[in-house]
Design a protein around this motif. Structure first.
Motif, PDB file in Angstrom:
ATOM      1  N   LEU C  48       0.862  -1.181   0.000  1.00  0.00           N
ATOM      2  CA  LEU C  48       0.000   0.000   0.000  1.00  0.00           C
ATOM      3  C   LEU C  48       0.894   1.224   0.000  1.00  0.00           C
ATOM      4  O   LEU C  48       1.654   1.451   0.947  1.00  0.00           O
ATOM      5  CB  LEU C  48      -0.905  -0.006   1.236  1.00  0.00           C
ATOM      6  CG  LEU C  48      -1.993   1.068   1.254  1.00  0.00           C
ATOM      7  CD1 LEU C  48      -3.000   0.838   0.134  1.00  0.00           C
ATOM      8  CD2 LEU C  48      -2.707   1.089   2.605  1.00  0.00           C
ATOM      9  N   ASN C  49       0.849   1.968  -1.087  1.00  0.00           N
ATOM     10  CA  ASN C  49       1.639   3.189  -1.180  1.00  0.00           C
ATOM     11  C   ASN C  49       1.040   4.067  -2.272  1.00  0.00           C
ATOM     12  O   ASN C  49       0.098   3.647  -2.957  1.00  0.00           O
ATOM     13  CB  ASN C  49       3.121   2.849  -1.461  1.00  0.00           C
ATOM     14  CG  ASN C  49       3.292   2.086  -2.767  1.00  0.00           C
ATOM     15  OD1 ASN C  49       2.732   2.464  -3.790  1.00  0.00           O
ATOM     16  ND2 ASN C  49       4.046   0.992  -2.732  1.00  0.00           N
ATOM     17  N   PRO C  50       1.539   5.259  -2.445  1.00  0.00           N
ATOM     18  CA  PRO C  50       0.913   6.167  -3.426  1.00  0.00           C
ATOM     19  C   PRO C  50       0.986   5.682  -4.872  1.00  0.00           C
ATOM     20  O   PRO C  50       0.383   6.293  -5.752  1.00  0.00           O
ATOM     21  CB  PRO C  50       1.698   7.473  -3.242  1.00  0.00           C
ATOM     22  CG  PRO C  50       2.228   7.403  -1.852  1.00  0.00           C
ATOM     23  CD  PRO C  50       2.553   5.962  -1.631  1.00  0.00           C
ATOM     24  N   ALA C  51       1.709   4.594  -5.132  1.00  0.00           N
ATOM     25  CA  ALA C  51       1.705   4.059  -6.491  1.00  0.00           C
ATOM     26  C   ALA C  51       0.535   3.095  -6.703  1.00  0.00           C
ATOM     27  O   ALA C  51       0.302   2.609  -7.816  1.00  0.00           O
ATOM     28  CB  ALA C  51       3.024   3.355  -6.781  1.00  0.00           C
ATOM     29  N   CYS C  52      -0.213   2.806  -5.616  1.00  0.00           N
ATOM     30  CA  CYS C  52      -1.374   1.909  -5.727  1.00  0.00           C
ATOM     31  C   CYS C  52      -2.550   2.712  -6.252  1.00  0.00           C
ATOM     32  O   CYS C  52      -3.312   3.293  -5.475  1.00  0.00           O
ATOM     33  CB  CYS C  52      -1.704   1.296  -4.371  1.00  0.00           C
ATOM     34  SG  CYS C  52      -0.376   0.259  -3.755  1.00  0.00           S
ATOM     35  N   THR C  53      -2.666   2.760  -7.576  1.00  0.00           N
ATOM     36  CA  THR C  53      -3.597   3.711  -8.177  1.00  0.00           C
ATOM     37  C   THR C  53      -4.904   3.082  -8.656  1.00  0.00           C
ATOM     38  O   THR C  53      -5.898   3.776  -8.778  1.00  0.00           O
ATOM     39  CB  THR C  53      -2.933   4.397  -9.384  1.00  0.00           C
ATOM     40  OG1 THR C  53      -2.366   3.380 -10.201  1.00  0.00           O
ATOM     41  CG2 THR C  53      -1.857   5.340  -8.930  1.00  0.00           C
ATOM     42  N   HIS C  54      -4.896   1.792  -8.962  1.00  0.00           N
ATOM     43  CA  HIS C  54      -6.090   1.200  -9.596  1.00  0.00           C
ATOM     44  C   HIS C  54      -7.318   1.323  -8.710  1.00  0.00           C
ATOM     45  O   HIS C  54      -7.243   1.176  -7.500  1.00  0.00           O
ATOM     46  CB  HIS C  54      -5.861  -0.273  -9.897  1.00  0.00           C
ATOM     47  CG  HIS C  54      -4.516  -0.589 -10.447  1.00  0.00           C
ATOM     48  ND1 HIS C  54      -3.390  -0.597  -9.669  1.00  0.00           N
ATOM     49  CD2 HIS C  54      -4.121  -0.903 -11.691  1.00  0.00           C
ATOM     50  CE1 HIS C  54      -2.344  -0.891 -10.417  1.00  0.00           C
ATOM     51  NE2 HIS C  54      -2.763  -1.071 -11.642  1.00  0.00           N
ATOM     52  N   ASN C  55      -8.453   1.529  -9.352  1.00  0.00           N
ATOM     53  CA  ASN C  55      -9.724   1.513  -8.638  1.00  0.00           C
ATOM     54  C   ASN C  55     -10.211   0.064  -8.577  1.00  0.00           C
ATOM     55  O   ASN C  55     -10.763  -0.470  -9.531  1.00  0.00           O
ATOM     56  CB  ASN C  55     -10.752   2.388  -9.351  1.00  0.00           C
ATOM     57  CG  ASN C  55     -12.056   2.450  -8.582  1.00  0.00           C
ATOM     58  OD1 ASN C  55     -12.271   1.677  -7.646  1.00  0.00           O
ATOM     59  ND2 ASN C  55     -12.924   3.358  -8.979  1.00  0.00           N
ATOM     60  N   LEU C  56      -9.987  -0.569  -7.440  1.00  0.00           N
ATOM     61  CA  LEU C  56     -10.274  -2.001  -7.324  1.00  0.00           C
ATOM     62  C   LEU C  56     -11.774  -2.281  -7.312  1.00  0.00           C
ATOM     63  O   LEU C  56     -12.198  -3.418  -7.546  1.00  0.00           O
ATOM     64  CB  LEU C  56      -9.615  -2.555  -6.061  1.00  0.00           C
ATOM     65  CG  LEU C  56      -8.098  -2.312  -5.991  1.00  0.00           C
ATOM     66  CD1 LEU C  56      -7.540  -2.818  -4.664  1.00  0.00           C
ATOM     67  CD2 LEU C  56      -7.378  -2.990  -7.149  1.00  0.00           C
TER      68      LEU C  56
END
Lengths: 325, 353, 317
Positions: C48-56
């Motif tokens: 979990l970090n700011p590169a986790c961008t996808h809308n799951l």
């Protein structure tokens, strides 16, 4: 290798390819196109009419429309180019693409036999856009035809053998071409048995043929419809069940089946239980097709294309391809 | 006859212009250009900014196999002898201008070679494709360095692979060496903007060797192991592999080797066209039949078909050749970073992902 | 973004659901990928970090399972909107909310590091440190954040069953939420038209924008491909591309939760989210409505009243 298309149709049936082929072009020829002068590519710039453009249909005229069932019509067509129609030849089981210009193309088996060439007959069940447009056709209308395409039933190898046809609904169409062909060359084959079923009496196709086959001594015909169909008394029950009831022996027999996927699935299973070899069970498949020449990528089973390497496959081939119906 | 030529850095545009002037009457020069911050192959028009420092997002396959094209046009007309009858005129004239792809990568050129086989090694060669193919010259740039997702050397291609191009263009310190690999390539080398290249041949060879070595070090040698047949037919494997796939067409449309297409009719009043357009085997509707039956309804089956086509089926038809050039575009362009390279590696290992 | 807290929640939640959708390490440090956790031994792989961008939440309508999903503020709005439209059932979803200070635009980062392959990345409160083969670069999060984050009004999920972290307040005044759109709108019609034509020219019709969009649920019946209705041809012309994007945007009127997936998914870098945001701005001004805020709302375009109470123009007359 220069040509990968050593598909099963090549060693089947007729001794030569059924339609004029453009010269095979090897990859290296194309890759080294630069070694020719620009002018040598001239045939590329030309208008690829005639038969060289595999996407360009022949124009044809509808000369007959037959209402088979409430949602199936048969169309009899002749190519507008008389010479071409005279030269036209195909093998039983091959298909064609019918065009309604502005709507699109759809694939159908040529269900008239190559022994009766006054016209080419195609049967169309109304399902989508193209088939709905085809159903609006009447005598005199113009359509496009790209045919013949694909492989065919191995009728040469069936000579001298007993034949069992198992069909359901419009699945009788590809069987019809072979049945009529065999009746026209009757002495080449042993016993011919036809098991054919539909949901109701009204859904039975080719009623004239069925009547003729019922009276003929050349074939044994077993008809079946789903329960509670109003009409003359015939067998009731699904085709795979009736197949088991009839329980044909596999003695020197080749079984050829076509129908809805679910019917084919159970017929194949039942034939195996009846002792038929995978090599002696033949079916013909359907799929969404566009190009009809094994290129557009829709109808493949692994590396084989139903439109080009099929539509006719033996159960043994399908198992090798790990195809599950 | 010249087999090599040299161009000083900074004169790239002069050469492109010079080539374009020659081809201007009939065709065009297609160059990777910056469009916003996206690099795509575009006609070298005034104002375009060529960009050779990173691979274009999309390959130049559209030059030979355009996203959409007219197969033929049709026109309805009344039969002069019978007013109730409608006749149809068909016209399938094919246009193919002289074209130069300038600054392709070796993986782009390999992609075209892969499509060549499908469209030409058949008893029904595709006239539209062949017409454009014969008129196209491919000038390929030796890849200076690997990008994220690149794996060309694993599939038998490479950053300095020459076998699929007409000219190889290699960046050396102050300029580029151009090597003619075919007759078409030699015609390019005659351009007066280019100087003699003999003195730079040795250096270019070094650069090419180094590029290859760097890529091998980064991603590995050609993986000749076959795909494990049992795993390839395992439903569980594909369900896991396709889990996050969104079912869009980015991978196929960015792929230099994908060539699946659709054919549709368009009609306005009394005339229309039959169009061929790119289609994607990853789309659900691709195999959807009018009856509602869909043999590849699940995205797992569609992914199996896409990867199967590249790494199994194509090779069954064409001498074991892999229909993937390792360009990594499907990986970089995928909204969920699906990695074909890892999936294939797992298939070859015979292990689950 | 507290990964340990998230893992703890996932451990608690996992036994009660079939699958937990979160993020795991992916292609590189800039590209974590969605992952589907079904057993406890997969939990440690979560990131979990700011590169986790996808809308799951985009996976929810097609998953026929009881699912826990990790969502940030904008994505929690997607869950609300999906429930609101009856596309998923609330009781089948466990919402694990993650308060969010903004996510990265991988595209902006890559532009900043000259498209060099990323070897490593480290995340600090307001910065990301990106290491390539050649250099290490410190980038202010604000400079490389997704556009949507720069005007975000809902950094804390509006709906969550579990919250992995402390509430975060919006850094942007409500009045400024649409400042970027107003600025764009200040251009002349000709300028805006030229802008969009240039952008859409790159479209390859791969429909990544559509398929990544959690609210695009027509799927096989999308007018992009249907022949009935036959509104679009398959010609790759600018007109057809423009037509598709306009229909896509209009279809999302009052439904788009501004997660920006359409734009992030686009391999060609077309700023398609701008269109949707523009329409959202109009919807807010006209109907006083924001999508994905309350489960009991109805999107204004789902209903028709002769006298729309919220349309301000009635007052004008």
């Amino acid at each position: 290798m220069s040509d990968s298309n050593s598909h099963s149709s090549g060693d089947r049936g007729g001794s030569e390819a059924p339609h004029p082929q453009a010269g095979t072009r090897t990859y290296s020829e194309v890759r080294r196109g630069e070694q020719r002068s620009d002018n040598e590519g001239i045939h590329m710039k030309a208008n690829w009419s005639e038969t060289k453009n595999p996407y360009l249909p022949d124009l044809a005229t509808v000369i007959g429309v037959i209402d088979e069932t409430p949602n199936i019509k048969s169309f009899r067509v002749v190519l507008n180019d008389e010479e071409k129609m005279k030269r036209f030849s195909f093998e039983p089981g091959q298909v064609g693409q019918l065009s309604i210009f502005g709507v699109g193309e759809s694939t159908f088996v040529i269900n008239s036999p190559p022994t009766r060439m006054e016209y080419l007959q195609f049967s169309v069940m109304k399902a989508g856009e193209a088939t709905a447009a085809l159903h609006d056709l009447s005598v005199g209308d113009q359509i496009g035809v790209r045919a013949p395409l694909g492989n065919w039933f191995p009728y040469q190898e069936m000579k001298g053998r007993n034949i069992l046809f198992v069909g359901g609904g419009i699945g009788l169409a590809p069987l019809r071409t072979l049945i009529l062909f065999m009746l026209d060359t009757r002495k080449d084959y042993g016993d011919i048995t036809i098991i054919y079923g539909a949901r109701s009496h009204a859904d039975l196709c080719y009623k004239e043929d069925i009547e003729a086959w019922g009276k003929s001594n050349d074939v044994e015909l077993i008809l079946t419809v789903d329960a509670n169909s109003p009409g003359p008394p015939i067998r009731e029950g699904f085709v795979p069940t009736v197949l088991n009831e009839v329980a044909p022996k596999p003695d020197n027999k080749v079984a050829i089946t076509c129908g809805p996927p679910i019917m084919i699935k159970y017929v194949l299973q039942n034939l195996a239980q009846l002792g038929f070899n995978d090599e002696d069970v033949i079916t013909t498949l359907e799929a969404r097709m566009k190009c009809g020449i094994g290129l557009c990528g829709r109808c493949n089973i692994g590396s084989r294309f139903i439109c080009k390497d099929g539509p006719v496959f033996s159960l043994a081939e399908l198992k090798r391809l790990k195809f599950e119906i | 006859m010249k087999t090599s030529a040299y161009l000083k850095k900074g004169k790239e545009k002069d050469l492109i212009d010079a080539l374009d002037t020659k081809a201007r009457l009939q065709g065009h020069v297609i160059v990777p250009c910056l469009d916003g911050d996206t690099v795509t192959f575009k006609p070298a028009e005034p104002g375009c900014t060529p960009c050779f420092s990173r691979p274009a997002v999309s390959p130049p396959k559209g030059v030979i196999y355009p996203q959409s094209e007219t197969l033929f046009s049709f026109k309805f007309k009344k039969d002069p002898e019978d007013a109730r009858r409608t006749l149809i005129d068909l016209n399938d004239a094919i246009e193919a201008p002289d074209t130069i792809i300038f600054g392709a990568r070796p993986c782009d050129a390999r992609g075209i070679a892969i499509i060549d086989r499908a469209f030409s090694q058949t008893d029904t060669p595709d006239p539209y494709y062949l017409a454009r193919r014969e008129k196209t010259t491919i000038i390929t740039l030796t890849c200076p360095e690997p990008s994220t997702g690149c794996f060309c050397t694993r599939v038998g291609c490479g950053p300095a692979e020459k076998s699929d191009s007409d000219v190889m263009m290699t960046e050396i310190e102050d300029g580029y060496l151009f090597e003619a690999l075919t007759d078409k390539g030699q015609a390019i080398l005659k351009n007066p903007v280019l100087e003699d290249g003999t003195a730079h041949e040795a250096r270019a060879k070094e650069v090419q060797g180094a590029a290859h070595e760097r890529m091998v070090k980064e991603v590995g040698e050609t993986d000749t192991r076959p795909v494990d047949p049992e795993l390839f037919h395992s439903q569980a494997f594909w369900e896991k592999a396709a889990e996050r796939c969104l079912g869009c067409g980015a991978c196929t449309y960015l792929c230099p080797t994908c060539y699946c297409f659709n054919i549709t009719d368009e009609q306005v009043v009394d005339k229309g066209e039959r169009i061929r357009s790119w289609d994607a085997c990853m789309f659900h509707h691709f195999t959807l039949e009018a009856s509602g039956h869909n043999p590849r309804a699940a995205k797992a089956l569609r992914l199996k078909n896409r990867i199967g086509h590249k790494f199994v089926y194509y090779g069954e038809k064409y001498d074991g050749i892999i229909a993937c050039s390792g360009c990594g575009r499907c990986i970089r362009g995928c909204p969920v970073s699906m990695e074909i390279s890892s999936i294939v590696a797992a298939l070859k290992e015979g292990t689950k992902t | 973004m507290n990964i340990e807290k998230l893992k703890e929640i996932v451990r608690t939640v996992l036994p009660s659901v079939d699958v937990v959708i979160g993020y795991k390490k992916g292609l590189d440090a800039l590209h974590p990928v969605p992952c589907f956790v079904t057993s406890p031994d997969e939990i440690d792989a979560l990131v979990l970090n700011p590169a986790c961008t996808h809308n799951l939440a985009a996976y929810l309508p097609s998953l026929k399972k009881k699912t826990a999903v990790v969502v940030k503020g904008c994505e929690s709005r997607t869950v609300v909107q999906l429930v609101q439209e009856g596309l998923i059932k609330r009781e089948n979803v466990v919402v694990i909310g993650v308060p969010c200070q903004g996510v990265l635009s991988a595209r902006k980062v890559l532009n900043a590091i000259n498209h060099q392959p990323v070897v490593e990345a480290a995340f600090e409160n307001d910065a990301v440190i990106v290491k390539t083969r050649k250099a290490e670069t410190r980038l202010a999060l604000n400079d490389v954040a997704s556009d949507k984050c720069l005007t975000c009004q809902y950094p804390t999920p509006v709906l969550s069953d579990h919250l992995a972290g402390e509430q975060v307040e919006s850094k942007v005044d409500e009045q400024a939420a649409y400042q970027d759109i107003r600025q764009f709108d200040a251009q002349s019609l000709e300028e805006r038209r030229a802008y969009w034509l240039k952008e859409f020219d790159r479209c390859i019709r791969c429909y990544a924008c559509r398929n990544a969009c959690p609210m695009c649920v027509c799927r096989e019946s999308c007018i992009a491909e249907t022949r009935d209705p036959h509104w679009m041809s398959q010609k790759a012309t600018l007109n057809e591309k423009m037509m598709f994007h306009m229909i896509h945007a209009i279809h999302l009127a009052g439904r788009c939760t501004e997660c920006g997936e359409c734009e992030r998914a686009c391999p060609m870098g077309i700023p398609v989210a701008k269109l949707k945001k523009k329409i959202n701005m109009e919807m807010k001004e006209l109907f006083g409505y924001e999508p994905g805020i309350s489960i009991d709302d109805k999107p204004p375009m789902y209903t028709f009243k002769v006298e729309e109470e919220k349309i301000e123009e009635h007052k004008i007359r």
